[in-house]
Design a protein around this motif. Structure first.
Motif, PDB file in Angstrom:
ATOM      1  N   SER A 128     -24.477  34.160  10.582  1.00 51.70           N
ATOM      2  CA  SER A 128     -25.479  33.122  10.350  1.00 51.70           C
ATOM      3  C   SER A 128     -25.497  32.763   8.868  1.00 51.70           C
TER       4      SER A 128
ATOM      5  N   HIS B 265     -28.019  43.960  11.135  1.00 49.04           N
ATOM      6  CA  HIS B 265     -27.829  42.804  10.263  1.00 49.04           C
ATOM      7  C   HIS B 265     -27.699  43.274   8.812  1.00 49.04           C
TER       8      HIS B 265
ATOM      9  N   CYS C 116     -32.094  36.139  10.172  1.00 52.30           N
ATOM     10  CA  CYS C 116     -31.539  34.995  10.880  1.00 52.30           C
ATOM     11  C   CYS C 116     -32.641  33.996  11.217  1.00 52.30           C
TER      12      CYS C 116
END
Lengths: 354, 354
Positions: A254, A298, B142
């Motif tokens: 992303s 992440h 995100c």
């Protein structure tokens, strides 16, 4: 054969040519200075690499836990030092079994409780268990606090059945080489007063790997990270970027806002180990990019919002801060020589905390 | 049946009565407020617990990675949301296979690249893949940055073959409940302009679990940690010490100096996750003891040097800072009801980062 593009991310990639260079370079250093090398397998946790270390000249290996040593003994490794205080009936029974399977098993102890437990477990063993006294030379972890205490514990080991005093062991603090020399010499002198020799003086640690010879009292050196190297070793001047054999391969998933990219490697891959550094690793080829934060799956990269170094789907390589803990997060690592991938290696001693 | 004293340390102990209380309490809260509960399995990674969550009333589960969802599908779980941008041919092929095995598979996306990849993979699927638009409501990870961008991506999902727009998803920052309400309402209004409904509005996060109803736009809530709880949840007022179902059992292996004890749980068990807290966990019954530092296999406890709360060999229980990452360090957790231990549970989705 697999190509890089076929690997799913995140994964750990290990370059075998780099591994071999790293192993040979430090073995040569140890040979030059007459120091026995006893690599710590915690960095790779892979029996084939331990066998390679021995083939190149290492005397034996170091493990931290019995579970790691069991895996390495299964692979045929016969000379193992476990640098841990081993306590409890079950662990002592496993240690006794392990001792029967290898040529040489050696452990450490820093207190009477542990020594008495080892003696009781090996009292009727046909072969005495070799024990080193762990010394605290400033790292502030385990270890007797003074040369006098080292000799006192050595005397107890000498007096008790089933175990044999073999010398001294320390995990020094960064920059602690001179302190190792001083502590070990003083402890040897104290032991000599009791008529005890210290044939083994075992030191270790990657941060001061190139200073090992500056503590000439040292007979063997234990080192783990040198096989892969990492950002911490670069930061401490021990290696260059091209000496880092393990990279984490990750993917940009992303680009939500200017100056921010999200990758699929989080703390379940890179871990939260800062290891004395800032941020969570180095993005190869992107010195201006920061791995700012991690959640489990992440990684959050930040960079100058006026630039856009990435596109979604792009793969990046990361040199982790502390490679040993990253090894422990993977069941397999992907082996390669340059861009050619071989079968992955099973990280057989991953998670062996018992 | 095993007794506590027979367990080797370090290990993770999970009290099943506490688990059940935690699951029921939050399910009742969700039922009371008409919110569908969709637990995140990342905390436990154990299929039997996911099945228990559903049996108690959860609508389905949340996973972060396909590999976790595959494990849960293997156990017969039929309603799965994967809250991750899925990219790459191999992952998309696995996703397609997974979709055929479960009743409902839903994913998220926050950018066009991901949406087009999902559409291409499912274009000829008999059943459209349901997609939520991930929104960044302030966590800075995100997510699309504005309600307008949410609607724009929703429109693309609506227009492309093989996929179906189903609504909105966010992982809010701590204290972000009001921001979720505001963002989702605005995004719904923008979607309505395009003639698109948002039947699913999915929020989540343990820190604000008891405020979920204060964002009435929320139709479902994703939460992981509530099954076990941890020091971070205590610190944020979400639970009490007795609500912590997972303890790390560890043993004192050395008392090298006044004010210092060494335990056999290090970063390979507790991880280096500070998770916004100081130090590395809470020693049950010892509020004055600090878990000051961790190396891989050692934890360093510090306390008033005038006291000696421990003896070598003593077992202690630790409530970790962040229990989800601790689960990921163990192949098995030890299940108990009080002092009675059952067979351990295999942490089947441990390490599933792909």
């Amino acid at each position: 054969m697999t190509e890089l593009a076929e690997l799913e991310t995140p994964c750990a990639i290990v370059d075998l040519d780099c591994v071999e260079r790293n192993l040979r370079t430090y073995q040569e250093y140890c040979d030059e200075h007459g120091i026995a090398l006893r690599p710590h397998i915690k960095t790779h946790k892979i029996p084939d690499f331990a066998l390679q270390q021995i083939a190149i000249g290492a005397q034996g290996i170091t493990c931290q836990k019995i579970g790691e040593a069991e895996v390495m003994a299964d692979a045929g490794i016969g000379d193992i030092l476990i640098t841990y205080n081993i306590i409890g009936d079950r662990k002592l029974a496993r240690l006794r079994t392990l001792a029967n399977r290898v040529d040489l098993l050696r452990v450490v102890a820093d207190n009477e409780f542990v020594v008495r437990g080892l003696s009781a477990a090996f009292a009727d063993s046909p072969k005495a268990l070799e024990v080193l006294v762990e010394c605290d030379t400033g790292a502030g972890r385990c270890g007797v606090q003074s040369p006098q205490d080292a000799a006192k514990l050595a005397g107890l080991i000498h007096d008790l059945p089933g175990i044999k005093f073999m010398g001294l062991m320390t995990y020094p603090p960064n920059g602690g080489t001179a302190r190792v020399e001083e502590f070990f010499r003083a402890a040897m002198a104290e032991c000599e007063k009791l008529g005890l020799e210290c044939p083994v003086r075992s030191s270790g640690g990657t941060p001061d790997m190139w200073q090992a010879h500056l503590a000439p009292v040292t007979t063997e050196y234990r080192i783990g990270t040198y096989i892969y190297n990492d950002k911490s070793v670069i930061a401490r001047g021990g290696c260059q970027e091209e000496d880092c054999a393990l990279h984490v391969l990750s993917q940009v998933v992303s680009l939500p806002a200017p100056g921010r990219a999200i990758i699929d490697a989080g703390s379940k891959v890179l871990t939260s180990d800062l290891f004395g550094l800032e941020h969570f690793g180095y993005v190869v080829g992107h010195p201006d990019v920061t791995i700012k934060a991690l959640s489990e799956e992440h990684g959050i990269l930040t960079f100058d919002p006026a630039t856009q170094p990435f596109e979604i789907g792009q793969r990046i390589r990361i040199i982790p801060n502390h490679v040993c803990v990253v090894s422990n997060m993977f069941d397999y690592v992907q082996l390669c020589r340059g861009d050619i991938f071989e079968n992955p290696a099973f990280v057989a001693a991953r998670g062996k905390v018992l």
